[in-house]
Design a protein around this motif. Structure first.
Motif, PDB file in Angstrom:
ATOM      1  N   ILE A 126      40.815  -6.568   7.665  1.00 55.95           N
ATOM      2  CA  ILE A 126      42.246  -6.652   7.362  1.00 55.95           C
ATOM      3  C   ILE A 126      42.152  -6.716   5.708  1.00 55.95           C
ATOM      4  N   PHE A 133      49.273  -8.352   2.602  1.00 52.15           N
ATOM      5  CA  PHE A 133      47.880  -9.369   2.829  1.00 52.15           C
ATOM      6  C   PHE A 133      47.207  -9.819   1.447  1.00 52.15           C
ATOM      7  N   SER A 208      51.166  -7.711  13.504  1.00 52.72           N
ATOM      8  CA  SER A 208      51.105  -8.790  12.450  1.00 52.72           C
ATOM      9  C   SER A 208      52.506  -9.153  12.129  1.00 52.72           C
ATOM     10  N   VAL A 232      47.124 -13.908  10.685  1.00 55.33           N
ATOM     11  CA  VAL A 232      46.777 -12.812  10.381  1.00 55.33           C
ATOM     12  C   VAL A 232      47.355 -11.457  11.053  1.00 55.33           C
ATOM     13  N   CYS A 233      46.670 -11.761  12.303  1.00 52.54           N
ATOM     14  CA  CYS A 233      47.142 -10.603  13.218  1.00 52.54           C
ATOM     15  C   CYS A 233      46.768 -11.013  14.693  1.00 52.54           C
ATOM     16  N   TYR A 268      44.222 -13.336  19.019  1.00 49.62           N
ATOM     17  CA  TYR A 268      44.906 -13.989  17.995  1.00 49.62           C
ATOM     18  C   TYR A 268      43.886 -14.556  16.882  1.00 49.62           C
TER      19      TYR A 268
END
Length: 285
Positions: A126, A133, A208, A232-233, A268
């Motif tokens: 990411i 982000f 996300s 985060v995602c 996760y």
């Protein structure tokens, strides 16, 4: 006076200021369109700073209903949320995407050196060059032992190119999910770039913005700082396998090595940016 409406993508909430429910409200606060698309959620209405109405959204035979519920006596003094509404962010594959799913370890990011019963796989990254982000302290490369029966994983990214296992003692007790996988197993996935775009519903790849809980709300606390970690995602499906030295034990088991996936679960990913601790766990049906 104008009424103020707030929308939370969860049902069965308690509006008393209890810290457990406040965490859910802060994490899941969104817009009405998302509640309608998801077929679930709660709407709360304020007038003159007072809670005056609560509605629950639910789906029945593909129709979405908005049902008023009574306000409990201990909810009458609930203060309106100060949290900013969030959007679901779903992945869209793009050759010019800032983020990546799949790929392999490199000089930019090394496999954790600690030895457990299975190997780690590289998942992608990411990118904190994406303004959404920018709060990440660096481009966050991701790795996870997909074939290890672990409940939760903590990695210390103090050296963000060479993360170390933070809960090594727990992971040493975990066994492989499949007999044909061990510490020498290698599998990597085709690298694909992608972007995130706002959505009112989740996709079947990477999401996300707002977690989509399968087994219940859980925001981990950092074992190093004690602070609540940031979402985060989550990954449900990744890219197809590019190369592997794993020999499946049966035709059925081939399914587990054909692409990046987590045995029907979602992975996760959370981080505590100040302590550099990353947390990963799965939830599935």
């Amino acid at each position: 006076m104008t009424k103020e409406h707030f929308y939370i993508s969860e049902n069965s909430l308690d509006f008393t200021g209890d810290s457990y429910y406040e965490e859910i409200i802060e994490t899941q606060i969104t817009n009405q369109e998302t509640l309608i698309e998801l077929g679930r959620g709660t709407e709360i209405v304020f007038e003159n700073e007072k809670l005056i109405e609560v509605y629950e959204y639910y789906e029945d035979n593909r129709d979405i209903y908005r049902r008023k519920r009574e306000i409990a006596p201990n909810e009458l003094n609930y203060r309106k949320p100060i949290y900013q509404p969030k959007s679901i962010l779903k992945s869209i594959i793009s050759t010019s995407g800032l983020h990546q799913i799949g790929g392999d370890f490199s000089d930019d990011f090394y496999r954790p050196s600690e030895k457990i019963s299975t190997s780690f796989q590289y998942l992608g990254y990411i990118n904190n060059e994406d303004p959404t982000f920018s709060w990440l302290p660096y481009k966050l490369h991701l790795t996870y032992p997909i074939y290890l029966a672990a409940e939760i994983l903590f990695l210390d990214y103090s050296d963000n190119k060479k993360p170390k296992l933070f809960n090594l003692d727990e992971l040493l007790k975990c066994s492989p999910i499949l007999d044909e996988v061990d510490i020498n197993s290698e599998i990597s996935f085709i690298p694909q770039n992608f972007n995130f775009q706002p959505s009112n519903n989740y996709c079947l790849e990477i999401n996300s913005g707002i977690p989509n809980w399968i087994q219940g709300h859980y925001i981990p606390k950092c074992p190093k700082s004690g602070k609540r970690m940031q979402f985060v995602c989550q990954i449900y499906n990744g890219s197809q396998t590019e190369k592997s030295n794993i020999v499946p034990a049966s035709d059925w088991n081939k399914n587990y090595f054909e692409k990046m996936e987590f045995f029907g679960a979602d992975l996760y990913i959370f981080i505590e940016p100040e302590s550099n601790i990353v947390c990963m766990f799965t939830q599935g049906t």
